[in-house]
Design an enzyme around this catalytic site. Structure first.
Site, PDB file in Angstrom:
ATOM      1  N   GLU A 175       0.528   3.623  -1.838  1.00 60.03           N
ATOM      2  CA  GLU A 175       1.539   2.766  -1.197  1.00 60.03           C
ATOM      3  C   GLU A 175       1.038   1.328  -1.108  1.00 60.03           C
ATOM      4  OE1 GLU A 175       4.354   2.864   2.840  1.00 60.03           O
ATOM      5  OE2 GLU A 175       2.762   4.352   2.561  1.00 60.03           O
ATOM      6  N   GLU A 230       1.440   7.803  11.797  1.00 61.86           N
ATOM      7  CA  GLU A 230       2.849   8.157  11.546  1.00 61.86           C
ATOM      8  C   GLU A 230       2.955   9.161  10.395  1.00 61.86           C
ATOM      9  OE1 GLU A 230       5.931   6.880   8.584  1.00 61.86           O
ATOM     10  OE2 GLU A 230       5.215   5.058   9.617  1.00 61.86           O
ATOM     11  N   HIS A 231       2.173   8.942   9.334  1.00 60.94           N
ATOM     12  CA  HIS A 231       2.185   9.877   8.215  1.00 60.94           C
ATOM     13  C   HIS A 231       1.617  11.227   8.617  1.00 60.94           C
ATOM     14  CE1 HIS A 231       2.938   7.583   4.290  1.00 60.94           C
ATOM     15  NE2 HIS A 231       3.256   6.737   5.255  1.00 60.94           N
ATOM     16  N   HIS A 248       0.106   3.252  11.037  1.00 59.43           N
ATOM     17  CA  HIS A 248       0.879   3.777   9.917  1.00 59.43           C
ATOM     18  C   HIS A 248       0.318   5.113   9.441  1.00 59.43           C
ATOM     19  CE1 HIS A 248       1.826   3.858   5.476  1.00 59.43           C
ATOM     20  NE2 HIS A 248       3.026   3.783   6.008  1.00 59.43           N
TER      21      HIS A 248
END
Length: 424
Positions: A127, A50-51, A47
């Site tokens: 998040e 991906e960022h 993740h």
């Protein structure tokens, strides 16, 4: 349908569905690596990568990436799941080359600047905090951890504050080089575009990508468990489930039909019995998640603490009843839901591109819509009833709750109702 597939020498596949009547196209790069591909110390790295892919390359800054795609009215985004990561764009037909250039740039030339990394780590920590504060998100994480304890497949996609803060640029680069390789990647597009031109552009940008397969994720072992987080709140989130089927199972669509009959919409058994007749909750549905080598069948409900004790036996009763009694009318309705979902996909370029990419990653081939519809139509009520019995009596249950749980049906009692051991 004008659907074509080309495999590059690196093993990367390019698949397109040409829709010349449209003015736009959706395209993306799907990678067969997600959170379950992470090793020790890498929790949340998929993740984070991906960022960071959007935070600057050798030739584009983060603002350049955003401005270039939005200057032509397009949009670009990405998503990380348990088994895949995708980077995708939606643009007008003349801007397909620009979209592919940006997507290839962020995957081949990202610099992972330490200052940008520190900022993005802080964003992801927020998040994670938001997910922990959201009961309906938290119960899903607890459920996965209970079903697959101490395994990458059962961990949260976001990672933990400790693992996210510990990730450095060399870790991101090593993970990308290890998993983002030709055999695990698909460039998929649908809309007004040329397959041959997309193949040529893909070869130019990915022709030298590694052709050796990356490491396979660890096999999953469903165990089942009980995970509760007691909170003082107005609603109790509940998830209960059992081991389901992998994507490759011949009974996969029977599992989808079973979920639709039990809790797939306003006409489903759970919605009618639990909400409409008894008023025990606002939200309730059944689901069947499938992965490469396993799956989970379950029910999610949100109810007030005063209704928890009454709700759970009703859910169990409906699951038991499904193993003995599914009518042709219910079966026809569930078939129609699945068939409509498949056919509606053909009308959305973005959904169609994603469907084509997932089929190649999962099955190594494209599955024609007619074949999928025929498989759905061939399922009879007996097959679904038998599958219900196998699922509910075939594994220890998993129970996850967030909120007040006074009076909730215990996991051992649920297991007894289905004739299995809670510790199985």
């Amino acid at each position: 349908m004008s659907v074509r597939v080309t495999r590059l020498e690196s093993g990367l596949r390019v698949v397109t569905h040409e829709m010349p009547h449209l003015e736009s196209a959706a395209l993306g790069i799907w990678v067969g690596a997600g959170s379950r591909s992470e090793g020790e110390g890498e929790h949340g790295l998929s993740h984070l990568l991906e960022h960071m892919a959007f935070k600057g390359t050798n030739t584009r800054s983060a603002i350049d990436i955003a401005e270039e795609i939005e200057a032509v009215g397009g949009e670009v985004n990405a998503a990380t799941s348990i088994e895949t990561t995708s980077y995708y764009a939606r643009v007008l037909k003349d801007d397909v080359p620009l979209a592919l250039d940006i997507l290839s740039d962020i995957l081949r030339n990202s610099v992972f600047d330490p200052a940008e990394l520190e900022r993005e780590q802080h964003v992801i920590l927020q998040e994670i905090g938001a997910a922990l504060d959201t009961p309906e998100d938290r119960v899903f994480d607890l459920f996965a951890a209970g079903a697959f304890p101490d395994q990458p497949i059962g961990r949260t996609i976001l990672g933990t504050p400790e693992t996210v803060k510990a990730a450095g640029s060399p870790m991101l680069d090593a993970y990308l080089r290890r998993h983002y390789r030709g055999p695990a990647m698909v460039i998929a597009a649908a809309g007004n575009l040329s397959h041959d031109k997309l193949v040529a552009m893909s070869q130019e940008r990915f022709g030298d990508i590694g052709a050796e397969p990356g490491p396979a994720p660890l096999p999953a072992t469903y165990l089942g468990g009980d995970a509760r987080e007691v909170r003082d709140q107005m609603e109790t989130q509940i998830m209960m489930g059992f081991e389901g089927l992998p994507h490759s199972s011949p009974d996969f669509y029977a599992g989808q039909i079973l979920a639709a009959v039990i809790g797939g919409g306003m006409s489903s058994r759970l919605f009618q019995e639990v909400r409409e007749k008894r008023g025990l909750c606002y939200s309730i549905y059944a689901f069947h998640w499938s992965f490469a080598d396993t799956g989970v069948f379950g029910v999610h409900a949100a109810t007030g603490p005063e209704d928890v004790a009454e709700l759970m036996p009703v859910i169990v009763n409906e699951l038991e009843r499904a193993a003995d009694d599914i009518s042709e009318r219910e079966l026809a309705r569930a078939r129609a839901q699945l068939r409509a979902g498949l056919l509606m996909t053909l009308e959305s370029p973005a959904a169609r591109a994603g469907q084509l990419a997932r089929q190649l990653l999962l099955f190594g081939r494209l599955v024609p819509i007619d074949e999928l519809v025929a498989r759905i139509e061939a399922i009879d009520a007996r097959t679904v009833r038998d599958l219900a019995h196998r699922i509910f009596a075939g594994s220890a249950p998993t129970l996850a709750t967030v909120g007040p749980t006074k009076g909730i049906m215990e996991r051992d009692r649920i297991a007894e109702r289905f004739g299995v051991r809670a510790s199985a």
